[in-house]
Design an enzyme around this catalytic site. Structure first.
Site, PDB file in Angstrom:
ATOM      1  N   HIS A 148      31.273  47.496  48.193  1.00 42.86           N
ATOM      2  CA  HIS A 148      32.236  47.280  49.282  1.00 42.86           C
ATOM      3  C   HIS A 148      33.183  46.186  48.807  1.00 42.86           C
ATOM      4  CE1 HIS A 148      29.661  49.355  52.399  1.00 42.86           C
ATOM      5  NE2 HIS A 148      28.715  48.990  51.549  1.00 42.86           N
ATOM      6  N   PHE A 149      34.327  46.590  48.233  1.00 45.48           N
ATOM      7  CA  PHE A 149      35.251  45.584  47.688  1.00 45.48           C
ATOM      8  C   PHE A 149      36.284  45.083  48.699  1.00 45.48           C
ATOM      9  CE2 PHE A 149      34.533  46.506  42.861  1.00 45.48           C
ATOM     10  CZ  PHE A 149      33.347  45.797  42.916  1.00 45.48           C
ATOM     11  N   ASN A 163      34.423  51.452  54.498  1.00 47.91           N
ATOM     12  CA  ASN A 163      34.529  50.616  55.714  1.00 47.91           C
ATOM     13  C   ASN A 163      35.439  49.410  55.526  1.00 47.91           C
ATOM     14  OD1 ASN A 163      32.570  49.547  53.974  1.00 47.91           O
ATOM     15  ND2 ASN A 163      31.460  48.549  55.622  1.00 47.91           N
ATOM     16  N   ASP A 202      24.931  48.225  46.515  1.00 52.88           N
ATOM     17  CA  ASP A 202      25.386  47.985  47.892  1.00 52.88           C
ATOM     18  C   ASP A 202      26.002  46.587  47.993  1.00 52.88           C
ATOM     19  OD1 ASP A 202      26.002  48.273  50.546  1.00 52.88           O
ATOM     20  OD2 ASP A 202      23.958  48.191  51.281  1.00 52.88           O
ATOM     21  N   HIS A 242      27.920  52.166  44.557  1.00 50.56           N
ATOM     22  CA  HIS A 242      27.893  51.669  45.935  1.00 50.56           C
ATOM     23  C   HIS A 242      28.383  50.227  46.015  1.00 50.56           C
ATOM     24  CE1 HIS A 242      25.582  52.058  49.964  1.00 50.56           C
ATOM     25  NE2 HIS A 242      26.518  51.130  50.077  1.00 50.56           N
ATOM     26  N   HIS A 291      30.065  38.765  52.082  1.00 50.04           N
ATOM     27  CA  HIS A 291      30.606  38.112  53.270  1.00 50.04           C
ATOM     28  C   HIS A 291      30.771  36.638  52.929  1.00 50.04           C
ATOM     29  CE1 HIS A 291      30.071  41.628  55.795  1.00 50.04           C
ATOM     30  NE2 HIS A 291      28.864  41.784  55.304  1.00 50.04           N
TER      31      HIS A 291
HETATM   32  C1  NCD Z   1      27.677  46.741  54.611  1.00 51.86           C
HETATM   33  C2  NCD Z   1      28.953  45.899  54.632  1.00 51.86           C
HETATM   34  O1  NCD Z   1      28.892  44.699  54.816  1.00 51.86           O
HETATM   35  O2  NCD Z   1      30.027  46.491  54.416  1.00 51.86           O
HETATM   36  N1  NCD Z   1      26.562  45.932  54.971  1.00 51.86           N
HETATM   37  C3  NCD Z   1      25.249  46.151  54.680  1.00 51.86           C
HETATM   38  O3  NCD Z   1      24.415  45.461  55.230  1.00 51.86           O
HETATM   39  N2  NCD Z   1      24.890  47.060  53.787  1.00 51.86           N
HETATM   40  C4  NCD Z   1      27.860  47.882  55.559  1.00 51.86           C
HETATM   41  C5  NCD Z   1      26.969  49.028  55.228  1.00 51.86           C
HETATM   42  O4  NCD Z   1      27.323  49.825  54.367  1.00 51.86           O
HETATM   43  O5  NCD Z   1      25.908  49.170  55.841  1.00 51.86           O
HETATM   44 ZN    ZN Z   2      26.817  49.945  51.755  1.00 51.78          ZN
END
Ligand code: NCD
Ligand code: ZN
Length: 436
Positions: free
Chosen positions: A58-59, A90, A296, A56, A300
């Site tokens: 988000h790169f 996303n 996860d 999990h 940011h």
């Molecule tokens: C994720 C993101 O920033 O891409 N943020 C998060 O709080 N987990 C989006 C997501 O997968 O919920």
């Molecule tokens: Zn996520």
């Protein structure tokens, strides 16, 4: 003679043994007391463990390279002992078509230091194309609640998903959108964020997933990042075809802690909750209700997180610190390391059909070497994510000294020696409901 032999105390078949691991053409070909190799690397100190798989992350590529890209993201993961990541959909554009999946894979192939797979996002527009997309993507991601840069999938269409025959896992962000909208308040702090997204909404979503998919003959289901005691109480006797993931931030932080930074840095979905919720997650780890550890990793920029609470995006970085934090915690809490290896390596491999995660013949030769006595305190300036910050500043952790991916050493004595572009797309195979 075998190409390469790695010798030391390794975790094999559920126990630590002094052994030689033979590697040829990227895979483990033998695990024996004695093996002769053209090259032998001997680790006199430390333990050899399978490398972790972070299912999990988000790169952020394509679309948001100022937050992260496949080069910085996979480098960070590598330093944390992760040899393979699964990247979330996303991005901009989102990976919701076969073409956008292929584009992301080719970007990642040019930049990644470690192996990777990708998720395709499920939307009401691509329901008819899921079969084609399943030939390109590693797994599917379904958001039942809206989150950063993504909208919610309509819960009423879950039965359409369950009726499909696709040998790929459906991973759920389980927060019920209707429930979220009923609870939404103006948010000024973490407490408000947790009120806006209560555990009840997670529990509702999980209940509905289990109800709908229990009639499906085919699918395995993964519930991402569970966060509340309310949900956990429903999952104690979950069916075999369901796996459950947890993040280090839900295990180590609560909205009631005395936090080091401005609260926006801890804003995440699902939210940080109470100590009771956190403790229920540790209980579930010990009892075995939780199967998978996942970061996860959602970076940011500092600029974004410095905004006022309501405006700041949700998400916390964590792929580099996931295994190091947990190595320390498991030792401190006296939980057997076998449990951590199951959560971070074996179960992720089994759940997503990846041929890694165990030191055994036929698997990819992915390992890490750790010295459990070498405890350091986490410093953001020593980490590698482009976002440049961590909510775990000052937390004790055990980082791997060496990391191997497919037999190649990519981290040597805590220095990066691997190459950008070495990472490869991994196949995910054999994933029907009946398979283990
Ligand atoms: C994720 C993101 O920033 O891409 N943020 C998060 O709080 N987990 C989006 C997501 O997968 O919920
Ligand atoms: Zn996520």
């Amino acid at each position: 003679m075998i190409e390469k032999v790695i010798e030391g105390k390794a975790y094999v078949d559920g126990a630590f043994i002094e052994c030689c691991i033979g590697v040829e053409e990227e895979r483990i070909v033998a695990v024996k007391k004695v093996l002769k190799g053209e090259e032998t690397i001997r680790f006199k100190k430390g333990l050899i463990l399978p490398a972790a798989i972070d299912v999990h992350v988000h790169f952020r590529e394509p679309g948001f390279p100022q937050k992260e890209d496949f080069s910085t993201g996979t480098k960070a993961a590598a330093f944390g002992g992760v040899s393979c990541v699964l990247d979330m959909p996303n991005t901009k554009p989102p990976t919701t078509t076969s073409a956008s999946c292929r584009d992301k894979i080719s970007i990642a192939e040019r930049k990644a230091y470690i192996d990777f797979g990708i998720y395709a996002g499920v939307t009401k527009e691509n329901l008819e194309q899921l079969c084609d997309i399943s030939k390109v993507a590693s797994a599917f991601k379904v958001y039942l609640g809206g989150s950063t840069n993504t909208e919610a999938f309509n819960m009423d269409l879950l039965n359409v998903l369950a009726s499909k025959t696709l040998e790929k896992v459906f991973a759920f962000h389980a927060e019920d959108e209707k429930c979220l909208s009923m609870n939404r308040i103006k948010e000024n702090n973490l407490r408000d964020h947790a009120i806006s997204r209560p555990g009840e909404c997670e529990k509702k979503a999980v209940k509905e997933i289990l109800r709908v998919f229990s009639t499906s003959t085919n699918h395995r289901v993964h519930i991402c990042h569970v966060s509340s005691a309310a949900t956990m109480s429903d999952l104690t006797n979950k069916p075999e075809w369901v796996t459950v993931g947890v993040t280090p931030h839900h295990l180590l932080l609560t909205s009631k802690d005395n936090l080091t930074f401005k609260e926006t840095y801890y804003k995440v979905n699902p939210p940080l909750r109470s100590p009771v919720d956190r403790d229920s997650l540790w209980d579930a780890i010990i009892k075995g209700t939780i199967d998978v550890l996942e970061s996860d990793h959602a970076p940011h920029t500092v600029e974004e997180k410095e905004q006022e609470f309501e405006k700041a995006p949700s998400g916390i970085p964590g792929t580099e610190t996931m295994l190091p934090l947990m190595l320390y915690q498991f030792i401190k809490r006296d939980i057997p390391l076998s449990r951590l290896i199951s959560l971070a390596c074996e179960k992720p491999a089994e759940t997503f059909g990846i041929n890694k995660g165990k030191i055994e013949q036929g698997r990819d030769a992915d390992f890490i070497v750790v010295d459990l006595k070498s405890i350091i305190s986490i410093k953001s300036e020593e980490l590698h994510s482009r976002c440049g910050w961590t909510p775990f500043e000052g937390f004790p952790a055990v980082f791997p000294k060496d990391v191997f991916v497919r037999g190649e050493r990519i981290i040597e004595s805590r220095e990066l020696v691997g190459e950008r572009g070495f990472g490869r797309f991994v196949e995910s195979e054999g994933l029907s409901k009946e398979s283990p």
